[in-house]
Design a protein around this motif. Structure first.
Motif, short mmCIF file in Angstrom:
data_model
loop_
_atom_site.label_atom_id
_atom_site.label_comp_id
_atom_site.label_asym_id
_atom_site.label_seq_id
_atom_site.Cartn_x
_atom_site.Cartn_y
_atom_site.Cartn_z
N GLY A 134 0.59 -1.42 0.18
CA GLY A 134 -0.09 0.19 0.01
C GLY A 134 0.78 1.31 0.02
O GLY A 134 0.18 2.20 -0.01
N ASN A 135 2.15 1.26 0.11
CA ASN A 135 2.93 2.44 0.04
C ASN A 135 2.98 3.13 -1.27
O ASN A 135 2.84 4.30 -1.73
CB ASN A 135 4.29 2.29 0.76
CG ASN A 135 4.21 2.02 2.25
OD1 ASN A 135 3.29 2.31 2.87
ND2 ASN A 135 4.96 1.07 2.66
N ARG A 136 3.48 2.36 -2.30
CA ARG A 136 3.61 2.98 -3.83
C ARG A 136 2.22 3.42 -4.19
O ARG A 136 2.24 4.20 -5.11
CB ARG A 136 4.43 1.82 -4.61
CG ARG A 136 6.00 1.51 -4.36
CD ARG A 136 6.44 0.30 -4.93
NE ARG A 136 5.99 -0.99 -4.30
CZ ARG A 136 6.55 -2.00 -4.95
NH1 ARG A 136 7.21 -2.14 -5.87
NH2 ARG A 136 6.04 -3.06 -4.16
N SER A 137 1.28 2.38 -3.91
CA SER A 137 -0.19 2.75 -4.69
C SER A 137 -0.47 4.09 -3.90
O SER A 137 -1.27 4.89 -4.75
CB SER A 137 -1.07 1.62 -4.12
OG SER A 137 -1.18 1.43 -3.11
N VAL A 138 -0.05 4.45 -2.77
CA VAL A 138 -0.47 6.02 -2.28
C VAL A 138 0.08 6.94 -3.34
O VAL A 138 -0.68 8.09 -3.65
CB VAL A 138 -0.10 6.28 -0.85
CG1 VAL A 138 -0.19 7.72 -0.40
CG2 VAL A 138 -0.91 5.30 -0.01
N GLU A 139 1.47 6.87 -3.44
CA GLU A 139 2.26 7.73 -4.46
C GLU A 139 1.39 7.65 -5.72
O GLU A 139 1.14 8.96 -6.38
CB GLU A 139 3.42 7.34 -4.51
CG GLU A 139 4.32 7.61 -3.07
CD GLU A 139 4.10 9.15 -2.67
OE1 GLU A 139 4.10 9.96 -3.35
OE2 GLU A 139 3.84 8.92 -1.47
N ALA A 140 1.05 6.58 -6.36
CA ALA A 140 0.48 6.44 -7.60
C ALA A 140 -0.75 7.09 -7.71
O ALA A 140 -1.25 7.74 -8.62
CB ALA A 140 0.58 4.93 -8.15
N ASN A 153 -6.92 4.46 -3.93
CA ASN A 153 -5.80 3.54 -3.30
C ASN A 153 -6.46 2.37 -2.62
O ASN A 153 -7.25 2.59 -1.75
CB ASN A 153 -5.10 4.22 -2.52
CG ASN A 153 -3.97 3.41 -1.70
OD1 ASN A 153 -3.10 2.85 -2.28
ND2 ASN A 153 -4.06 3.58 -0.48
N MET A 154 -6.05 1.04 -2.84
CA MET A 154 -6.39 -0.03 -2.20
C MET A 154 -5.61 -0.08 -0.95
O MET A 154 -4.34 -0.43 -1.11
CB MET A 154 -6.43 -1.15 -3.08
CG MET A 154 -7.18 -2.33 -2.25
SD MET A 154 -7.31 -3.96 -3.11
CE MET A 154 -5.64 -4.61 -3.14
N ILE A 155 -5.92 0.02 -0.01
CA ILE A 155 -5.45 -0.33 1.38
C ILE A 155 -4.58 -1.60 1.65
O ILE A 155 -5.45 -2.53 1.44
CB ILE A 155 -6.40 0.06 2.55
CG1 ILE A 155 -7.00 1.55 2.48
CG2 ILE A 155 -5.61 0.00 3.93
CD1 ILE A 155 -7.98 1.83 3.32
N GLY A 156 -3.45 -1.62 1.92
CA GLY A 156 -2.97 -2.87 2.18
C GLY A 156 -2.33 -3.70 1.01
O GLY A 156 -1.54 -4.77 1.17
N GLY A 157 -2.67 -3.10 -0.16
CA GLY A 157 -2.01 -3.89 -1.30
C GLY A 157 -2.40 -5.32 -1.56
O GLY A 157 -3.62 -5.70 -1.08
#
Length: 171
Positions: A134-140, A153-157
């Motif tokens: 879930g870290n890179r998806s926040v930036e994306a 953003n999907m939490i937790g990937g």
């Protein structure tokens, strides 16, 4: 009416020979949330002005209604099932798929290349973005939103997706 401060003192709370004094004070102001179907308002009122039988809403500042920034895996799954205008975007690197798998029908654009490949994405679709945790998806998601996309953003990937026992493919 004067603004009064209520003070309740509990003395001699004994637990294993310990004596504690706990003081509970009423806050100086209360925040009241009033919601309408289209807009939400936040009202801050001193306690003396709060009517407990009826609170008349006063418009202070409307909170803009937009698509939420985050979504839980089960909510994402439901959104995918009920809506054909959803794109699932995987921003991990290709070498992560053999280890973790991927969400079926997802499109992979690794985060380092996303800014260069925005023209490949459809702005009319809702984009659910995920990565490993879930870290890179926040930036994306921030990048996509700043460029006019409806991204969530999907939490937790993929890890949270798998913990929710949702299907994964290894292709």
């Amino acid at each position: 009416m004067k603004n009064k401060s209520v003070c309740i003192v509990l003395v001699s709370f004994v637990f294993l020979g310990c004596t504690k004094t706990i003081t509970i004070r009423e806050p100086e102001a209360r925040t009241i949330y009033y919601e309408e179907p289209v807009q939400s308002y936040e009202i801050s009122t001193p306690p003396s002005e709060v009517s407990y039988s009826r609170v008349d809403p006063v418009v202070v500042s409307p909170v803009a209604q937009e698509e939420p920034f985050n979504i839980k895996p089960l909510e994402a799954f439901d959104k995918i099932q009920e809506n054909l205008d959803v794109l699932i975007l995987d921003v991990r690197n290709p070498n992560e798929i053999p280890q973790d798998g991927k969400i079926p029908n997802s499109v992979m654009i690794p985060l380092p290349y996303l800014a260069q490949k925005l023209n490949r994405l459809d702005k009319s679709k809702t984009i659910i973005v995920y990565c490993h945790t879930g870290n890179r998806s926040v930036e994306a998601t921030k990048l996509l939103r700043s460029n006019g996309f409806n991204a969530i953003n999907m939490i937790g990937g993929i890890e949270a997706w798998k913990r929710a026992h949702l299907s994964v493919v290894w292709k």
